[in-house]
Scaffold this motif. Structure first.
Motif, short mmCIF file in Angstrom:
data_model
loop_
_atom_site.label_atom_id
_atom_site.label_comp_id
_atom_site.label_asym_id
_atom_site.label_seq_id
_atom_site.Cartn_x
_atom_site.Cartn_y
_atom_site.Cartn_z
N TYR A 392 2.76 11.89 -6.43
CA TYR A 392 1.64 11.16 -5.82
C TYR A 392 0.28 11.75 -6.20
CZ TYR A 392 5.06 8.44 -3.22
OH TYR A 392 6.10 7.61 -2.89
N ASP A 396 -0.62 6.29 -7.19
CA ASP A 396 -0.84 5.97 -5.77
C ASP A 396 0.46 5.54 -5.10
OD1 ASP A 396 -3.77 6.26 -5.78
OD2 ASP A 396 -3.67 4.59 -7.20
N SER A 461 0.35 6.06 3.90
CA SER A 461 -0.28 5.24 2.86
C SER A 461 -0.03 3.75 3.09
CB SER A 461 0.26 5.64 1.48
OG SER A 461 1.65 5.35 1.41
N THR A 464 -2.39 1.10 1.49
CA THR A 464 -2.21 0.93 0.05
C THR A 464 -0.94 0.15 -0.26
OG1 THR A 464 -3.17 3.14 -0.09
CG2 THR A 464 -2.37 2.17 -2.14
#
Lengths: 477, 100
Positions: A392, A396, A461, A464
């Protein structure tokens, strides 16, 4: 009709929640005899809850972001005064005296619970064939499994018997059935959704998440059920997610990694069929065409996930399931002494797969084997966390197929546990690391059954992940 | 594949887990648990000597709340769900006279 469309119509008074719930109950009535997605249908309770939502609208108040949305709950989530079985005989007759936090939060948001869904007993399985109440069938082909362990929740949403549902994911139990049934399934970051009132399987792995027919619905549900809960000591004390706001951001500039060890090919785990590999590759290409940069990324320890998981999860399960002994809940088989009563109750109450995992976990934790098996598996988790952290830094998000194959025929894999366990090979690593992952439908395999593609990211995350998932959904064939 | 776990070990583990297995189940589990442990040989063989174990994905510490009186769930509601209860407690068969 999506959950968000239903909520909008109900909130504006354009459509009554009573009308919506009647429509869904009628579909359950027509279809669930064949599918067996539900252990229990809450027709009376759902009609009463819908009437309350309509009364709130009539009074000029807002019933909440999921107003009138019919939701199905995996039957390992506690519902006050309503049977909660884990699809096991051992909880026969038990009615929890409290609601799980997720159940309370959905109700507070105006959602209407229509029933409790079938699962592999205590969430142990990948096909919903290990249920004491018979298997659930895949609504797209009733001779195939819906995946598992949250197979009832996946099938209910795929068949339109609920607009949304909740599942729990310990090794892939939301994402794999979502892939098999052609719906969206999300496992949030460990600790992002309260586990209070979720009957424990593997406490360091379990996480609740939503099934839905769209990425936007999934985001809306996670916004409602997520967030800190003082009743769960592993709940993350962080602000709630703002997910619906990111759905139209696109993937321009996002870096996506194809996880080499879980995508087929020479360094990969075996068993990922070529049609599934092709769909995942097409998904990566589509994200690239939409503006993301795509590269291959290596996480060597991902190949050890399956072995580590089938030591850690049974070990935790053997401990968690020791509470089912005929003393406090459900079934008791009478015997002259307490010890004999406990053994008789557990022997009669647990099904074969649950016994197998309790045996495996007890063995892995027993003197002389602890260091060789359980202890080493915990070190594999450390190794994986370090390697994913490195990955990571380069990208992403990571992309893999959700499951190695499409939905398989009922009965095909029940004889040999290992052939069942390999279903989870792509989903397990993110349970061991506590990271979030989503499965989004992306075309069909050679057999015409849906293929799911999985997006993985580091802890918290979710924004995202949803941002990229929305693009995947839009470009999917 | 053989001898990853013996029949006697399966019987011993079943006793620890308070499960009574039939002869057929003992045979079946001996084979199947052996297969699963064989698959786990990759983990068993790993040289991970100085790596710290991770038992939990989050950094964990005790979570405490303020010491304030509040209502708890009703005891009687829990007892009502038990197979047997008496005088505010769970009732079980005799525990004395058992083998250890």
């Amino acid at each position: 009709m999506s959950a968000l469309d239903i909520a909008a119509a109900v909130r504006s008074g354009e459509r009554s929640a009573a009308d919506v719930v009647d429509e869904y109950l009628a579909r359950i009535d027509a279809r669930d005899g064949e599918l067996n997605a539900f252990n229990l249908v809450l027709a009376e309770e759902a009609r009463a809850a819908a009437a309350a939502v309509d009364a709130t609208v009539a009074a000029g108040d807002d019933p909440g972001p999921l107003a009138g949305v019919p939701v199905a709950l995996k039957d390992n989530m506690c519902t006050r005064g309503v049977a909660t079985t884990c699809s096991s005989k051992i909880l026969e007759g038990w009615q929890p005296p409290y609601d799980a936090t997720v159940v309370e939060r959905l109700a507070a948001a105006g959602a209407v619970a229509v029933g409790k869904t079938n699962l592999d007993e205590f969430a142990m399985g990948s096909s919903t064939e290990n249920s004491a109440f018979g298997p659930t069938r895949n609504p797209l082909d009733v001779d195939r499994v819906p995946g598992g362990s949250s197979g009832g929740s996946a099938a209910a949403v795929a068949a339109g018997l609920a607009a949304i549902s909740l599942g729990s994911d310990t090794g892939g139990s939301i994402r794999q059935p979502a892939a098999f049934c052609g719906v969206v399934g999300m496992k949030p970051t460990y600790g992002a959704v309260s586990r209070y009132g979720l009957i424990a399987f593997g406490s360091s792995l379990d996480q609740i998440g939503p099934f839905s027919t769209s990425v936007a619905d999934s985001a809306a549900v996670l916004e409602v059920i997520g967030g800190h809960d003082p009743l769960d000591s592993t709940s993350i004390d962080a602000p709630t997610f703002d997910l619906q706001a990111v759905l139209d951001r696109g993937v321009e500039g996002l870096r996506i990694g194809i996880l080499r060890e879980l995508s087929g090919g020479p360094d990969s785990v075996e068993g990922i069929t070529s049609d599934v590999q092709d769909r995942a590759a097409a998904a990566a290409a589509a994200l690239e065409a939409a503006g993301a940069s795509v590269q291959e990324v290596s996480v060597p320890s991902a190949t050890l996930g399956l072995s580590a998981y089938y030591l850690v999860a049974p070990a935790e399960a053997s401990s968690n399931l020791s509470r089912f002994d005929g003393v406090r809940f459900g079934l008791r088989i009478d015997a002259p002494t307490t010890g004999e009563m406990m053994t008789a109750t557990r022997t009669a109450g647990f099904g074969t797969e649950v016994k197998r995992r309790i045996m495996l976990g007890t063995y892995a934790l027993s003197a002389g084997y602890y260091d060789a098996f359980y202890g080493k598996a915990l070190k594999v988790r450390t190794l994986m966390l370090a390697e994913f952290a490195t990955a990571y830094e380069q990208v992403d998000l990571l992309l893999t197929p959700t499951a190695p194959t499409t939905a398989f025929p009922l009965g095909e894999r029940t004889a040999d546990p290992m052939t069942m366990y390999v279903n989870d090979v792509c989903t397990i690593p993110s349970n061991l690391t506590g990271h979030p992952g989503i499965s989004v439908p992306f075309g069909v395999g050679d057999d015409g059954m849906p293929v799911g593609v999985q997006l993985l990211g580091p802890a918290l995350s979710e924004p995202t992940i949803y941002q990229a998932a929305a693009v995947l959904e839009e470009v999917a064939p | 594949m053989s001898e990853r776990i013996t029949r006697d070990e399966v019987i011993h583990v079943a006793r620890l887990a308070r499960l009574e297995l039939t002869d057929a189940e003992i045979d079946e589990f001996t084979g199947q648990l052996g297969d699963i442990l064989e698959h786990a040989a990759d983990v068993e063989a790993l040289d991970v000597g100085d790596i710290e174990p991770t038992s939990h994905p989050l950094p964990m510490s005790n979570v405490l709340r303020a010491d304030v009186r509040r209502l708890s769930l009703e005891r009687n509601e829990f007892l009502a769900q038990a197979p047997a209860a008496e005088a505010g407690q769970f009732r079980v068969p005799p525990i004395l006279g058992e083998e250890p």
